[in-house]
Design a protein around this motif. Sequence first.
Motif, PDB file in Angstrom:
ATOM      1  N   MET A 149      44.362  39.705  41.118  1.00 15.91           N
ATOM      2  CA  MET A 149      45.051  40.923  40.699  1.00 15.91           C
ATOM      3  C   MET A 149      44.887  42.076  41.671  1.00 15.91           C
ATOM      4  O   MET A 149      43.844  42.258  42.282  1.00 15.91           O
ATOM      5  CB  MET A 149      44.596  41.352  39.292  1.00 15.91           C
ATOM      6  N   VAL A 150      45.973  42.824  41.818  1.00 20.37           N
ATOM      7  CA  VAL A 150      45.908  44.092  42.528  1.00 20.37           C
ATOM      8  C   VAL A 150      45.617  45.133  41.463  1.00 20.37           C
ATOM      9  O   VAL A 150      46.266  45.154  40.419  1.00 20.37           O
ATOM     10  CB  VAL A 150      47.255  44.414  43.219  1.00 20.37           C
ATOM     11  N   GLU A 151      44.615  45.960  41.695  1.00 18.00           N
ATOM     12  CA  GLU A 151      44.272  46.944  40.662  1.00 18.00           C
ATOM     13  C   GLU A 151      43.685  48.189  41.305  1.00 18.00           C
ATOM     14  O   GLU A 151      42.803  48.107  42.149  1.00 18.00           O
ATOM     15  CB  GLU A 151      43.279  46.314  39.667  1.00 18.00           C
ATOM     16  N   HIS A 152      44.202  49.323  40.885  1.00 19.21           N
ATOM     17  CA  HIS A 152      43.695  50.595  41.410  1.00 19.21           C
ATOM     18  C   HIS A 152      42.575  51.174  40.558  1.00 19.21           C
ATOM     19  O   HIS A 152      41.782  51.972  41.046  1.00 19.21           O
ATOM     20  CB  HIS A 152      44.835  51.629  41.475  1.00 19.21           C
ATOM     21  N   ASN A 153      42.544  50.769  39.294  1.00 15.13           N
ATOM     22  CA  ASN A 153      41.569  51.363  38.381  1.00 15.13           C
ATOM     23  C   ASN A 153      40.201  50.698  38.580  1.00 15.13           C
ATOM     24  O   ASN A 153      39.992  49.541  38.246  1.00 15.13           O
ATOM     25  CB  ASN A 153      42.063  51.168  36.943  1.00 15.13           C
ATOM     26  N   MET A 154      39.272  51.468  39.148  1.00 15.57           N
ATOM     27  CA  MET A 154      37.981  50.889  39.525  1.00 15.57           C
ATOM     28  C   MET A 154      37.119  50.509  38.330  1.00 15.57           C
ATOM     29  O   MET A 154      36.250  49.647  38.458  1.00 15.57           O
ATOM     30  CB  MET A 154      37.206  51.841  40.442  1.00 15.57           C
ATOM     31  N   SER A 155      37.335  51.135  37.178  1.00 16.12           N
ATOM     32  CA  SER A 155      36.526  50.692  36.037  1.00 16.12           C
ATOM     33  C   SER A 155      37.013  49.339  35.541  1.00 16.12           C
ATOM     34  O   SER A 155      36.222  48.531  35.045  1.00 16.12           O
ATOM     35  CB  SER A 155      36.473  51.746  34.927  1.00 16.12           C
ATOM     36  N   VAL A 156      38.310  49.058  35.725  1.00 18.26           N
ATOM     37  CA  VAL A 156      38.825  47.728  35.390  1.00 18.26           C
ATOM     38  C   VAL A 156      38.223  46.715  36.358  1.00 18.26           C
ATOM     39  O   VAL A 156      37.695  45.666  35.950  1.00 18.26           O
ATOM     40  CB  VAL A 156      40.377  47.688  35.469  1.00 18.26           C
ATOM     41  N   VAL A 157      38.272  47.041  37.641  1.00 13.60           N
ATOM     42  CA  VAL A 157      37.770  46.131  38.678  1.00 13.60           C
ATOM     43  C   VAL A 157      36.278  45.848  38.468  1.00 13.60           C
ATOM     44  O   VAL A 157      35.847  44.689  38.460  1.00 13.60           O
ATOM     45  CB  VAL A 157      38.017  46.723  40.089  1.00 13.60           C
ATOM     46  N   SER A 158      35.510  46.905  38.253  1.00 14.15           N
ATOM     47  CA  SER A 158      34.062  46.701  38.107  1.00 14.15           C
ATOM     48  C   SER A 158      33.748  45.977  36.805  1.00 14.15           C
ATOM     49  O   SER A 158      32.771  45.238  36.711  1.00 14.15           O
ATOM     50  CB  SER A 158      33.327  48.036  38.170  1.00 14.15           C
ATOM     51  N   GLY A 159      34.607  46.181  35.808  1.00 13.64           N
ATOM     52  CA  GLY A 159      34.350  45.587  34.502  1.00 13.64           C
ATOM     53  C   GLY A 159      34.591  44.090  34.421  1.00 13.64           C
ATOM     54  O   GLY A 159      33.829  43.380  33.770  1.00 13.64           O
ATOM     55  N   ILE A 160      35.642  43.598  35.071  1.00 11.56           N
ATOM     56  CA  ILE A 160      35.992  42.191  34.834  1.00 11.56           C
ATOM     57  C   ILE A 160      36.100  41.309  36.082  1.00 11.56           C
ATOM     58  O   ILE A 160      36.224  40.102  35.953  1.00 11.56           O
ATOM     59  CB  ILE A 160      37.318  42.047  34.033  1.00 11.56           C
ATOM     60  N   CYS A 161      36.051  41.899  37.278  1.00 13.25           N
ATOM     61  CA  CYS A 161      36.325  41.066  38.456  1.00 13.25           C
ATOM     62  C   CYS A 161      35.062  40.440  39.032  1.00 13.25           C
ATOM     63  O   CYS A 161      34.034  41.093  39.177  1.00 13.25           O
ATOM     64  CB  CYS A 161      37.057  41.872  39.520  1.00 13.25           C
ATOM     65  N   ASP A 162      35.166  39.145  39.346  1.00 18.58           N
ATOM     66  CA  ASP A 162      34.034  38.421  39.926  1.00 18.58           C
ATOM     67  C   ASP A 162      33.900  38.695  41.415  1.00 18.58           C
ATOM     68  O   ASP A 162      32.812  38.687  41.956  1.00 18.58           O
ATOM     69  CB  ASP A 162      34.234  36.912  39.731  1.00 18.58           C
ATOM     70  N   LYS A 163      35.047  38.875  42.052  1.00 21.16           N
ATOM     71  CA  LYS A 163      35.021  39.091  43.493  1.00 21.16           C
ATOM     72  C   LYS A 163      36.110  40.068  43.881  1.00 21.16           C
ATOM     73  O   LYS A 163      37.168  40.114  43.256  1.00 21.16           O
ATOM     74  CB  LYS A 163      35.211  37.768  44.226  1.00 21.16           C
TER      75      LYS A 163
END
Length: 256
Positions: free
Chosen positions: A202-216
């Motif tokens: 996923m492309v995502e700008h929202n860093m709380s989304v990225v930090s919350g669910i992304c493994d890498k």
Amino acid sequence: MTPVILETKNLTKEFKGFTAVNDVNLKVQRGHIHALIGPNGAGKTTCFNLLTKFLIPTSGQILFNGKDITADKPAQIARQGVIRSFQISAVFPHLTVLQNVRIGLQRKLGTSFHFWKSEQTLNQLNDRAMQLLAEVGLTEFADTVTVDLPYGRKRALEIATTLGMEPELMLLDEPTQGMGHEDVHLVTELIKKVSAGRTILMVEHNMSVVSGICDKISVLQRGAILAEGTYAEVSKNPQVMEAYMGTSAAELQGAH
Ligand SMILES: Nc1ncnc2c1ncn2[C@@H]1O[C@H](COP(=O)(O)OP(=O)(O)OP(=O)(O)O)[C@@H](O)[C@H]1O
Ligand SMILES: [Mg+2]
């Protein structure tokens, strides 16, 4: 099955001498939620367009499950299980939520005339559509006309139609874009839920989304990969912090 589901080798895209994607070597691991982040204009969407064959790379290779798919057509990619959300999620606003999911499933199955004569087939389609709605928490909205759905629920519907295509790898380009806090939360939880047994890039700008669910996370800057790792790793990388100077630096830190 190899642990790497998607790999790019020296993937490059030039537009009239301007290099939008520059020698990108990406490895997406099976089962991961992998984020592609980077400042505006970094080349994220162009990367996605290359992966789904909307654009032809200037050079480089794309491998899916170890197979070279660089020369494949968009429909071939989709059939192999690489599904980009908006690709099939052009929903019909004046049909119900259930009807929209069913249409997605019909499209996938193909439309032989005889196929439609069987009531049994139609019932199976309904059952599958209701299953998908349950998976994304839309059971109670099945008979709602799509245009009346709240924004976050529309994204859930898009995800349901995407799941109907049986994706092995789902590509989501800014799934929480333009959403308020509550919808962001709803969609983030949903992505986490549907990632079970699948892989998501996923492309995502929202860093709380990225930090919350992304493994890498892979960080792109001016078309090239600047850094890769977990959120904890990339967010304290000085080069990444510099790339995000300005408003987004606050965003990066705000996610802690
Ligand atoms: N068809 C095109 N022709 C010429 N230049 C293009 C084309 N598509 C994209 N670009 C340029 O390539 C660069 C990367 O664009 P891209 O849309 O991939 O960035 P992005 O990372 O998705 O940015 P954003 O965060 O704003 O969505 C930009 O400088 C853009 O202007
Ligand atoms: Mg973009």
